[in-house]
Design a protein around this motif. Structure first.
Motif, short mmCIF file in Angstrom:
data_model
loop_
_atom_site.label_atom_id
_atom_site.label_comp_id
_atom_site.label_asym_id
_atom_site.label_seq_id
_atom_site.Cartn_x
_atom_site.Cartn_y
_atom_site.Cartn_z
N GLU A 33 -0.34 4.68 -7.41
CA GLU A 33 0.11 3.40 -6.85
C GLU A 33 1.38 2.92 -7.55
N SER A 34 1.46 3.15 -8.84
CA SER A 34 2.63 2.66 -9.58
C SER A 34 3.90 3.37 -9.13
N GLU A 35 3.83 4.69 -8.92
CA GLU A 35 5.02 5.43 -8.48
C GLU A 35 5.40 5.03 -7.06
N VAL A 36 4.43 4.85 -6.19
CA VAL A 36 4.71 4.40 -4.83
C VAL A 36 5.38 3.04 -4.85
N ASN A 37 4.88 2.15 -5.69
CA ASN A 37 5.43 0.79 -5.74
C ASN A 37 6.84 0.75 -6.32
N ILE A 38 7.15 1.67 -7.23
CA ILE A 38 8.52 1.75 -7.75
C ILE A 38 9.48 2.10 -6.63
N ARG A 39 9.13 3.12 -5.82
CA ARG A 39 9.98 3.52 -4.71
C ARG A 39 10.08 2.40 -3.66
#
Length: 390
Positions: A42-48
């Motif tokens: 979720e954190s990587e998706v939210n960064i993008r």
């Protein structure tokens, strides 16, 4: 239709500012640094997502969460990778992204022999040349039993063609066929490619098709639960290469998937270029037939040669009736009260993009031109349907 644009992330030469200037409002992207079958967090998706939204755009489609070869062959750690795929679907759904485009092409992703094929206007296009492909497959790669997959007259023409190649041509074609595609999961050397081909040696078309059905059944329940639509991308080119089975090249292929997995989450990316390179496909009829299963559209055009070769033509030229396709898609949207995300695909390399560092097929100006033309068609179709013009 919602006008979107494929963006390969922070390292893409085409910036999000460029995308806005082109007139797109949505983004099609993926976590290309996490394309080895691991679960997206979720954190990587939210960064993008934050990068995209900061630029005033929305992330509308994921293209693609990788489908590793283990899943296609159902060997190795395929169970874990399917679980990872489900976790990735959950992560993008939580971020509000509701369409996931994916493909089930064995080993190769989209494949071209030429990345800079000269056009009469001085620009360049992507091209698949069946004679050059045969020359590489039979005479350079020397794939086992390759001769059986090509008619004698093609092999004869390939020998003649190869005799005229400059010294660097074989290496160029090898790079184009097995060592390059933006964001491909794996790139290959000749030796590693031959080894990977051996993994598919005993897998038939029906065997790979069953593996596709099993995979989609596995992930469709998760997608349906979290409100995500799955949109399989057709084979590109839509015919067998390197002796590998193809399972999503025609209308009948795609319908078999819908019949096998009736979940409403199970749908298709209507790629007019990929399907359109197969002369048996009628894209207007397919748009009408697939209707509610169309969750995403790639709008591009191809011009076919009699021998099976083709090149990426202007978006409104080529062998596909693009105006008819757009009219059919707008009818679906009106009837179903929804918006289908679309993107212009594989633009020509033109104007001052020539000489710049670009991802072949994904330069800025060629796609901007294509999007402008498609936007004009959409507005004209809407005007006709509203009775404002006759």
């Amino acid at each position: 239709m919602k006008q979107t644009w494929r963006w390969f992330g922070p390292n893409d030469p085409v910036t999000l500012a460029h995308v806005r200037q082109a007139g797109a409002v949505g983004i099609v992207s993926a976590l290309h640094h996490m394309n080895r079958g691991q679960a997206w967090t979720e954190s990587e998706v939210n960064i993008r997502k934050a990068m995209i939204e900061k630029a005033g755009l929305s992330w509308d489609v994921v293209e693609s969460i990788a489908v590793p070869e283990d899943i296609k062959t159902r060997t190795g750690s395929f169970r874990q990778k399917i679980d990872n795929h489900k976790a990735s679907i959950r992560a993008v759904a939580k971020a509000g992204i509701k369409v996931c485009c994916y493909n089930f092409m064995a080993i190769t992703d989209w494949t071209r022999t030429d990345l800079d094929w000269p056009l009469p206007n001085g620009g360049t296009a992507l091209r698949f040349d069946i004679i050059d492909f045969c020359a590489y497959d039979v005479l350079v790669l020397k794939r086992r039993d390759a001769e059986a997959d090509h008619p004698p007259e093609r092999i004869k023409a390939a020998k003649t063609r190869m005799a005229s190649w400059p010294e660097s041509k074989a290496a160029e074609i090898e790079r184009n066929l097995i060592d390059w595609v933006p964001a491909r999961e794996t790139v290959y050397s000749r030796e590693s490619f031959l080894r990977q081909l051996d993994e598919y040696r005993d897998l038939t078309v029906e065997g790979l098709r069953e593996h596709l059905f099993l995979f989609v059944r596995d992930i469709a329940d998760t997608a349906e639960e979290v409100g995500v639509k799955l949109a399989i991308h057709p084979d590109d080119p839509p015919f067998p290469l390197f002796g590998l089975p193809r399972v999503n090249s025609t209308q009948a292929d795609t319908q078999k998937l819908f019949d096998a997995v009736p979940s409403p989450a199970n749908g298709v990316t209507l790629c007019t270029g990929s399907y359109g390179a197969n002369p048996t496909n009628d894209l207007v009829q397919m748009a009408k037939a697939f209707g509610p299963r169309i969750h995403f559209a790639h709008l591009r055009n191809t011009t076919r040669d009699a021998d099976g070769s083709f090149y990426e033509s202007e978006h409104l030229d080529g062998d596909t009736d693009m105006i008819g396709v757009i009219a059919a898609l707008r009818e679906i949207e009106t009837r179903e009260n929804r918006e289908i995300p679309m993107r212009p695909d594989h633009g020509h390399l033109i104007v001052d993009d020539i000489g710049k560092k670009v991802n072949p097929g994904y330069s800025c100006i060629g796609r901007l031109k294509g999007l402008a033309e498609l936007r004009g068609v959409m507005r004209t179709v809407d005007a006709f349907r509203a009775g404002r013009v006759s």
